[in-house]
Design a protein around this motif. Structure first.
Motif, PDB file in Angstrom:
ATOM      1  N   ALA A   1       0.829  -1.207   0.000  1.00 45.17           N
ATOM      2  CA  ALA A   1       0.000   0.000   0.000  1.00 45.17           C
ATOM      3  C   ALA A   1       0.862   1.256   0.000  1.00 45.17           C
ATOM      4  O   ALA A   1       0.553   2.247  -0.676  1.00 45.17           O
ATOM      5  CB  ALA A   1      -0.931  -0.008   1.211  1.00 45.17           C
ATOM      6  N   THR A   2       1.962   1.228   0.744  1.00 44.96           N
ATOM      7  CA  THR A   2       2.859   2.385   0.798  1.00 44.96           C
ATOM      8  C   THR A   2       3.513   2.621  -0.550  1.00 44.96           C
ATOM      9  O   THR A   2       3.621   3.766  -1.021  1.00 44.96           O
ATOM     10  CB  THR A   2       3.930   2.170   1.873  1.00 44.96           C
ATOM     11  OG1 THR A   2       3.306   1.990   3.138  1.00 44.96           O
ATOM     12  CG2 THR A   2       4.867   3.370   1.950  1.00 44.96           C
ATOM     13  N   ILE A   3       3.962   1.553  -1.199  1.00 44.74           N
ATOM     14  CA  ILE A   3       4.574   1.665  -2.528  1.00 44.74           C
ATOM     15  C   ILE A   3       3.578   2.246  -3.518  1.00 44.74           C
ATOM     16  O   ILE A   3       3.916   3.107  -4.333  1.00 44.74           O
ATOM     17  CB  ILE A   3       5.091   0.290  -2.982  1.00 44.74           C
ATOM     18  CG1 ILE A   3       6.318  -0.098  -2.152  1.00 44.74           C
ATOM     19  CG2 ILE A   3       5.420   0.280  -4.471  1.00 44.74           C
ATOM     20  CD1 ILE A   3       6.735  -1.536  -2.306  1.00 44.74           C
ATOM     21  N   ARG A   4       2.349   1.790  -3.440  1.00 47.52           N
ATOM     22  CA  ARG A   4       1.319   2.323  -4.329  1.00 47.52           C
ATOM     23  C   ARG A   4       1.124   3.823  -4.089  1.00 47.52           C
ATOM     24  O   ARG A   4       0.969   4.596  -5.038  1.00 47.52           O
ATOM     25  CB  ARG A   4       0.001   1.576  -4.109  1.00 47.52           C
ATOM     26  CG  ARG A   4      -1.173   2.135  -4.913  1.00 47.52           C
ATOM     27  CD  ARG A   4      -2.411   1.270  -4.753  1.00 47.52           C
ATOM     28  NE  ARG A   4      -2.195  -0.008  -5.409  1.00 47.52           N
ATOM     29  CZ  ARG A   4      -2.348  -0.217  -6.708  1.00 47.52           C
ATOM     30  NH1 ARG A   4      -2.718   0.775  -7.500  1.00 47.52           N
ATOM     31  NH2 ARG A   4      -2.134  -1.403  -7.224  1.00 47.52           N
ATOM     32  N   ASP A   5       1.149   4.253  -2.835  1.00 43.22           N
ATOM     33  CA  ASP A   5       1.000   5.671  -2.531  1.00 43.22           C
ATOM     34  C   ASP A   5       2.123   6.489  -3.170  1.00 43.22           C
ATOM     35  O   ASP A   5       1.886   7.590  -3.675  1.00 43.22           O
ATOM     36  CB  ASP A   5       1.006   5.900  -1.021  1.00 43.22           C
ATOM     37  CG  ASP A   5      -0.298   5.483  -0.358  1.00 43.22           C
ATOM     38  OD1 ASP A   5      -1.300   5.293  -1.079  1.00 43.22           O
ATOM     39  OD2 ASP A   5      -0.317   5.331   0.882  1.00 43.22           O
ATOM     40  N   VAL A   6       3.348   5.956  -3.118  1.00 43.20           N
ATOM     41  CA  VAL A   6       4.487   6.679  -3.685  1.00 43.20           C
ATOM     42  C   VAL A   6       4.404   6.763  -5.202  1.00 43.20           C
ATOM     43  O   VAL A   6       4.724   7.796  -5.805  1.00 43.20           O
ATOM     44  CB  VAL A   6       5.807   6.009  -3.266  1.00 43.20           C
ATOM     45  CG1 VAL A   6       7.002   6.630  -3.997  1.00 43.20           C
ATOM     46  CG2 VAL A   6       6.016   6.105  -1.756  1.00 43.20           C
ATOM     47  N   LEU A   7       3.954   5.691  -5.839  1.00 40.05           N
ATOM     48  CA  LEU A   7       4.039   5.575  -7.291  1.00 40.05           C
ATOM     49  C   LEU A   7       2.747   5.926  -8.039  1.00 40.05           C
ATOM     50  O   LEU A   7       2.702   5.824  -9.261  1.00 40.05           O
ATOM     51  CB  LEU A   7       4.486   4.163  -7.675  1.00 40.05           C
ATOM     52  CG  LEU A   7       5.928   3.812  -7.279  1.00 40.05           C
ATOM     53  CD1 LEU A   7       6.224   2.348  -7.562  1.00 40.05           C
ATOM     54  CD2 LEU A   7       6.915   4.703  -8.010  1.00 40.05           C
ATOM     55  N   THR A   8       1.728   6.335  -7.314  1.00 44.29           N
ATOM     56  CA  THR A   8       0.485   6.742  -7.977  1.00 44.29           C
ATOM     57  C   THR A   8      -0.056   8.012  -7.334  1.00 44.29           C
ATOM     58  O   THR A   8       0.294   8.372  -6.212  1.00 44.29           O
ATOM     59  CB  THR A   8      -0.608   5.652  -7.876  1.00 44.29           C
ATOM     60  OG1 THR A   8      -0.929   5.422  -6.494  1.00 44.29           O
ATOM     61  CG2 THR A   8      -0.147   4.343  -8.488  1.00 44.29           C
ATOM     62  N   ASP A   9      -0.857   8.708  -8.092  1.00 45.86           N
ATOM     63  CA  ASP A   9      -1.735   9.759  -7.562  1.00 45.86           C
ATOM     64  C   ASP A   9      -1.070  10.851  -6.743  1.00 45.86           C
ATOM     65  O   ASP A   9      -1.507  11.086  -5.617  1.00 45.86           O
ATOM     66  CB  ASP A   9      -2.812   9.090  -6.719  1.00 45.86           C
ATOM     67  CG  ASP A   9      -4.199   9.512  -7.158  1.00 45.86           C
ATOM     68  OD1 ASP A   9      -4.315  10.202  -8.165  1.00 45.86           O
ATOM     69  OD2 ASP A   9      -5.150   9.141  -6.473  1.00 45.86           O
TER      70      ASP A   9
END
Length: 242
Positions: A80-88
């Protein structure tokens, strides 16, 4: 646990027909005839999930440099943290009023005076703004803290070797191991501290270098350059990208 999650992801890929080449801290998964793809095309660079923004973008950069997609072997929270960094937005804290950058672990120098710092109660933040403040074509990299501008640069290249005149304070370690903060305008010692943590507690904050995505990953299309394999209870439960 990182190594174990990496092994779980590699074994899952192997059972789906990928050829696995292991290295010290990563693996390369190459599809072959009969491979059952995991939803990510081409070769994969499988890496343990590190959640710091600089580490995340660095892993993507290492993958795209070899025409591969970064596949993070991740705990659900880390995924979830990686997704936060790499999206939006991809690779940025925000992009609603110009770009707001993550910090890198690196600290900026203030010429020969030492490492730059500023006096602020809150951590300083790097933003990119129009040069004229409204709609100019030029862009500036602006460091702000406590609602005030600390310093500004006309380009990210100018951050490579800033002059001490760009900052109000600098710090360096003295011979006795303590950190001495110097007021660069007056040349006087503003304080001496046992640690950087003590500096921060007294409102002297080191100036980080901004994490500018294109400086790390070039012109790579970030949303298509990564995916995360979530590992729970010793098995891969999902493989998802942007």
């Amino acid at each position: 646990m990182e190594t174990r999650r990496l092994e779980v992801v590699c074994e899952t890929l192997r059972t789906r027909g990928y050829e696995i080449e292991r290295a010290d801290r990563h693996a390369v998964a190459v599809p072959a005839d009969g491979t059952d793809p995991v939803g990510v095309p081409g070769e994969l660079r499988v890496v343990p999930a590190r959640t710091g923004p600089a580490a995340v973008l660095g892993a993507v950069a290492d993958a795209v440099a070899n025409d591969r997609t970064a596949l993070f072997a991740a705990h659900p929270v880390d995924a979830a943290t990686i997704r936060d960094v790499l999206t939006d937005p991809p690779g940025l804290v925000a992009a609603d009023d110009g770009r707001t950058f993550y910090d890198t672990p690196d600290r900026l120098r203030a010429g020969d005076a030492g490492l730059a710092c500023c006096r602020a109660a809150e951590p300083p933040v790097w933003r990119e703004r129009p040069a004229d403040g409204v709609t100019g074509e030029g862009r500036r990299f602006v460091l702000r803290a406590d609602g005030e501008t600390v310093t500004a640069f006309d380009s990210v290249a100018a951050l490579a070797c800033p002059d001490e005149s760009a900052f109000g304070y600098a710090y360096r370690r003295d011979d006795d191991g303590r950190f001495r903060v110097e007021n660069l305008e007056t040349g006087r010692t503003a304080g001496r501290f046992a640690s950087v943590g003590e500096m921060r507690a007294n409102a002297y904050r080191p100036v980080p270098a901004p994490l500018v995505p294109e400086r790390v990953v070039g012109d790579a299309h970030l949303p298509g350059s990564w995916a995360a394999a979530t590992v729970e209870d010793g098995r891969v439960t999902a493989v998802e990208g942007a």
